[in-house]
Design a protein around this motif. Sequence first.
Motif, PDB file in Angstrom:
ATOM      1  N   ASN A 246       0.849  -1.185   0.000  1.00  0.00           N
ATOM      2  CA  ASN A 246       0.000   0.000   0.000  1.00  0.00           C
ATOM      3  C   ASN A 246       0.890   1.243   0.000  1.00  0.00           C
ATOM      4  OD1 ASN A 246      -2.914   0.682   0.179  1.00  0.00           O
ATOM      5  ND2 ASN A 246      -2.272   1.879   1.947  1.00  0.00           N
ATOM      6  N   PRO A 247       0.536   2.279  -0.739  1.00  0.00           N
ATOM      7  CA  PRO A 247       1.390   3.474  -0.750  1.00  0.00           C
ATOM      8  C   PRO A 247       1.476   4.175   0.607  1.00  0.00           C
ATOM      9  CG  PRO A 247      -0.053   3.450  -2.665  1.00  0.00           C
ATOM     10  CD  PRO A 247      -0.525   2.363  -1.746  1.00  0.00           C
ATOM     11  N   LYS A 249       1.212   4.216   4.798  1.00  0.00           N
ATOM     12  CA  LYS A 249       1.296   3.346   5.960  1.00  0.00           C
ATOM     13  C   LYS A 249       0.058   3.586   6.812  1.00  0.00           C
ATOM     14  CE  LYS A 249       5.966   1.819   6.656  1.00  0.00           C
ATOM     15  NZ  LYS A 249       7.038   1.576   7.651  1.00  0.00           N
ATOM     16  N   TYR A 277       5.645  -4.398   5.624  1.00  0.00           N
ATOM     17  CA  TYR A 277       4.847  -3.345   5.005  1.00  0.00           C
ATOM     18  C   TYR A 277       5.609  -2.812   3.787  1.00  0.00           C
ATOM     19  CZ  TYR A 277       0.882  -0.128   5.218  1.00  0.00           C
ATOM     20  OH  TYR A 277      -0.292   0.527   4.969  1.00  0.00           O
ATOM     21  N   GLN A 279       5.665  -0.296   0.838  1.00  0.00           N
ATOM     22  CA  GLN A 279       5.050   0.935   0.343  1.00  0.00           C
ATOM     23  C   GLN A 279       5.263   1.046  -1.161  1.00  0.00           C
ATOM     24  OE1 GLN A 279       6.556   3.690   3.734  1.00  0.00           O
ATOM     25  NE2 GLN A 279       4.716   4.689   2.898  1.00  0.00           N
TER      26      GLN A 279
END
Length: 767
Positions: A246-247, A249, A277, A279
């Motif tokens: 996902n761009p 956080k 995570y 990004q």
Amino acid sequence: MANPLPEAKHYDDATGGWGSLKGIGHIEMSAKSTPDAALSLKELNKPGGTMCSSCAWTKPEDPHAFEFCENGAKATLWDLTTARCTPEFFAEHSVSELRGWGDYELEKQGRLTEPLRYNPKTDQYEQVSWQEAFSAIGAQLRALDPKSVTFYASGKAALEPSYLYALFARAYGHNNLPDSSNMCHETTSVGLKKVIGTPVGTCQMEDFEHVDAIFYLGQNPGTNSPRILHPLQQAVKRGCKIVVFNPLKEKGLIEFVNPQDPIQMTIGKPTKLDHQYCQVRSGGDIAALMGVCKRVIELDEVAKKAGAKRILDSDFIAQHTHGLDAFITKLNATQWSELEQASGLSQAEMEAAGDVYVGSENVIGIYGMGLTQHVHGSQAIGMLVNLLLLGGNMGRQGAGCSPIRGHSNVQGQRTVGITEKTALAPVEKYQELFGVETPSEDGNTTVDFLEGVLNGSSKGFIGLGGNLAKAVPDHERVHAAWGDMELTVHIATKLNTTHLLPGKSSWILPCLVRAEQDEQASGNQWVSVEDSFSHIYGSRGHRTPAGDNIKSETAIVCGIAEATLGSANPRLTWSDWLGDYSKIRDLIAETFVEEFHDMNARMNKPGGFYRGNAARERIWKTDSGKAEFTDPTVLNSCGIGDAEGRYHLATLRSNDQFNTTIYGHSDRLRGLSGSRMIVLMRPSDMVAAGLSEDDEITLVTDLTGSDHGQDTIRRAVSGLKLVPYDLPVGTLAGYFPELNPLVPLWYHEELSQTPASKGVPVRIERG
């Protein structure tokens, strides 16, 4: 001297916890909810109660004491306000004046109480009787070419009115039945069906009890579907690893405090959710997932040469899939450097995610609109399916594909016939049961309808809920032409922007919310909804309606249909169906025999009833009869690539928002509050561009050097302030729908025509 690097905004606490309870309390005060609204919250998503009108997450067989989330509570409290938007309000305010108000201020006026007709001479909405409204609307529909009229549906309407709405459209003479999935998740219906033969996810709730790894892409559960945080928390406690792409956080995928756990709320620590995570840059999911697949294939080759256990599920692949060789050829021909550039991730990050996949027996892929709302979103879905197929993670316990739907019944509306695609409509059953001949050509998608608004071919619009004009791309162009339509009809609970763009004849018809009693001839009615796991639930409202002259969605659909079609077809017994909704469910069961048999008897069982999914049984209703590996034609799903000075904008919802409904001005989980006219930007990108925090800027759509460079329309949004935020290089973020004017109508997903709102090419102008 270079600008100092600004500090990125963030939220210090976990998702859930006391912050969630405070958020609910704030909206309860702001909405001035009815005293018995708390009873609706207690009954929410439980057998015999009301199914939440917010997201489409499943309703468990054994519910918690409080089976609602922050967003569901806000939606319910917002519906059950004590404020009333009466005819007196409209007598005091012209439509031109109200058009200058925002949707938050409009909805704060409260529930609509009377049917209204727009008077162009006074520029005001004025009260009329229901009979007058139905008769006039019916007469105007008869005067229009049916194919010039579009019946739009938001995702809230239950199965019963949705079924009749679709039947009405076909009996009237068109297939123009887009719904809100056209604006959000239609790419799933098209892209997923292409590769596994089903337009919906394959998972069930019990799969989360057996999953070892979850690949979570482009969705923010903390704001959009908080109830999913409970099974995610339990899975992590069992040892499941969550890998996020996902761009931004998002806190909802980082840590969670369960508001229903007294120990965790007081002396306990938050549950860390993410194992890794990633990004990704805007549109970078295709390349990122290719990198994960590349790692899996490389490790499988190592295992094969060593005579060790294979990583690929070769038996599953041989029996159930098609196209692996072409996909592997594509992987081998793609360099790591290309994947790094397109994804924004390092090779090491992609390999680490691949190692998690290889070390997991059961894997689920979860995704939202961050994956799909791109020009090549269907290819991104195909790439996620590729990854799942490599390990046989489809059609077995603890594994599968699980798209997260938005509106509470958006999936169900498609199931019971609200579709513009003739091939997906039950045309034979319409003929058999009602003698209705469905027009042979496909109808309007939302984009088709909007193009018709611009060129004048769209003459009429009926909106079953929603705020479509606010949600669409290309605001300035569309809004300027909207009023040229001959007829606009809005079935609504509260006032919104779309109502303030009246056609030559325009009507607002007030309807009940799901939590309110729906008294008809046979008593208080049940309705039904479908969740994102394809379960069907009964729902009944228990609160006193907001006014004596408010009708149900079913009553309004029946009233307009009867006024339009008359009694020429004796098999269309609208009044009879209105008196007893169980008769509508009998029709649904007769129309969709395999999935909805015994619907009335089954819909109120705890956990609802499952209508089935062929792909879950490893029956692939694809052209090849197998699940399809696909090799992508692009590495980044944005439709327009990089250029000097170009950024890609992703539009977002805030924590106090559900689609176009704004409950307040807090975006707590991102550490933001106040104005929604902001743009989030990476601090180092700000410095590189010579910009500073709080600078006022204008975003302008940037098509230069692209295939669409001949589009010279200036699309811009001014008065925006810059906010430093942790984002990938070249990615901006800002709020939907405020930034929708930047999205060209033609800039949509290639197969589904869903607006590509997660990767809009823009440039920054000062001031």
